[in-house]
Enzyme design. Sequence first.
Site, short mmCIF file in Angstrom:
data_model
loop_
_atom_site.label_atom_id
_atom_site.label_comp_id
_atom_site.label_asym_id
_atom_site.label_seq_id
_atom_site.Cartn_x
_atom_site.Cartn_y
_atom_site.Cartn_z
N ARG A 25 0.85 -1.19 0.00
CA ARG A 25 0.00 0.00 0.00
C ARG A 25 0.89 1.24 0.00
NH1 ARG A 25 -3.52 -0.72 5.24
NH2 ARG A 25 -4.23 1.36 4.65
N SER A 27 0.55 4.07 1.80
CA SER A 27 0.58 4.91 2.98
C SER A 27 1.98 5.00 3.56
CB SER A 27 -0.38 4.38 4.05
OG SER A 27 0.13 3.18 4.63
N THR A 140 -12.73 4.92 16.97
CA THR A 140 -12.13 3.61 16.70
C THR A 140 -12.70 3.07 15.41
OG1 THR A 140 -11.89 1.34 17.47
CG2 THR A 140 -13.85 2.51 18.18
N SER A 142 -12.90 -0.32 14.78
CA SER A 142 -13.32 -1.71 14.91
C SER A 142 -14.37 -1.90 15.99
CB SER A 142 -12.12 -2.61 15.20
OG SER A 142 -11.78 -2.59 16.58
N ARG A 144 -14.52 -4.59 17.77
CA ARG A 144 -13.81 -5.21 18.90
C ARG A 144 -13.38 -4.16 19.90
NH1 ARG A 144 -8.61 -5.06 20.00
NH2 ARG A 144 -8.14 -4.37 17.88
N ARG A 162 -11.74 6.44 10.38
CA ARG A 162 -10.91 5.72 9.42
C ARG A 162 -9.88 6.66 8.83
NH1 ARG A 162 -12.89 2.73 4.98
NH2 ARG A 162 -10.69 2.22 4.95
N GLY A 163 -9.01 6.13 7.99
CA GLY A 163 -7.93 6.91 7.43
C GLY A 163 -6.60 6.49 8.04
N ASN A 164 -5.50 7.02 7.47
CA ASN A 164 -4.19 6.66 8.02
C ASN A 164 -3.97 7.33 9.38
OD1 ASN A 164 -3.21 9.33 7.54
ND2 ASN A 164 -2.78 8.80 5.42
N VAL A 165 -2.89 6.97 10.03
CA VAL A 165 -2.64 7.45 11.39
C VAL A 165 -2.61 8.97 11.46
CG1 VAL A 165 -0.97 7.48 13.29
CG2 VAL A 165 -1.44 5.35 12.08
N THR A 167 -4.01 11.15 9.53
CA THR A 167 -5.36 11.68 9.31
C THR A 167 -6.19 11.58 10.59
OG1 THR A 167 -5.33 11.09 6.97
CG2 THR A 167 -7.49 11.41 7.99
N ARG A 168 -6.08 10.46 11.28
CA ARG A 168 -6.86 10.27 12.51
C ARG A 168 -6.41 11.24 13.61
NH1 ARG A 168 -8.04 3.73 12.97
NH2 ARG A 168 -8.01 3.32 10.73
N CYS A 255 -14.60 -8.57 9.31
CA CYS A 255 -14.52 -7.25 9.93
C CYS A 255 -15.65 -6.99 10.93
CB CYS A 255 -14.54 -6.16 8.86
SG CYS A 255 -13.06 -6.13 7.86
#
Length: 317
Positions: A25, A27, A140, A142, A144, A162-165, A167-168, A255
């Site tokens: 990927r 990222s 989060t 997930s 879980r 969601r999104g990459n680290v 972005t979060r 998921c």
Amino acid sequence: LIQLNYNNVIKISFMKRTNLIIGTRGSKLAMIYAKNVKNKLKKYFPNEIELKKILTTGDQKKDQRLSKIGGKGLFSSQIEKDLLNKNIDIAVHALKDMPTIETENLLTNNFLKRNSPNEILISKNKVKFEDLQTNSVVGTSSYRREYQLKKKRPDLKYKLIRGNVDTRIKKLEKGEYDAILLSKAGIDALQLEHKISQEFSIDELIPCAGQGIIAIQCREDDNEIKKLLENINDEDSRIVANAEREVLKVLEGDCDTAVGVFAKINGENVDLVTELFSTDGEKRYYLKESAEREKIKITSRYIGEKLKLESKGSYKN
């Protein structure tokens, strides 16, 4: 070709390839993982090793739960397609993002040494989880994590992120969330440890299967590459990765399945702890077992079957 490895042991390679192409990927985090694999392979393959960024559907669609748009395969299917079509020789994945069932004609049986499997919290002003104000918004990706945290703090609000680290973290800093939960392995790789507000132990939050493990995938019939990858494989990681994933196979986990699985080498044995939540998160099923390394697959299947039986009707598979 004769070459020395770190232990000054002479390695003889008969590979005819003039170059290797590793697919990953695009990222920042995925590239770090792929470069790590590349650097390890350089000791055993002296010719050019190229990294190829592959855009995945999971990276394009960031506003919905993965389970709603196709599951974990959205992070790997395009990469696997390139591998099957021989556009790349090797694929590098975060194991936790891979589907449980292996794609036909591909093989995922080599792993780097496991990074931290723990979960971490990043919050405004580094407030601890237990000190967050009632109705604080926790991000989060997930079910879980959401259900695990709800058992501890049902008074908080849990919202999809969601999104990459990067972005979060930006969403947190903009005020969209009061805290976010992430895996420590990614934070460590990105050298963002200073952002961590709290680290949870495995006993506090059992991670998802494969968390912290980098998986290396190749074509099943590519014997040259299979032999090459054995040089950088971490056997302990292979044992725990296969043990954790075996539980998921029995549960037919995807998921939407809120399941935590963690295996740890303990001398000649492997300790395996698993928890499964009902679809609504209200019920929790927990099992912990230990077995000899050679028998851990049997134990993994036993755990999966027992959890499946106990939770029958409580979650959808």
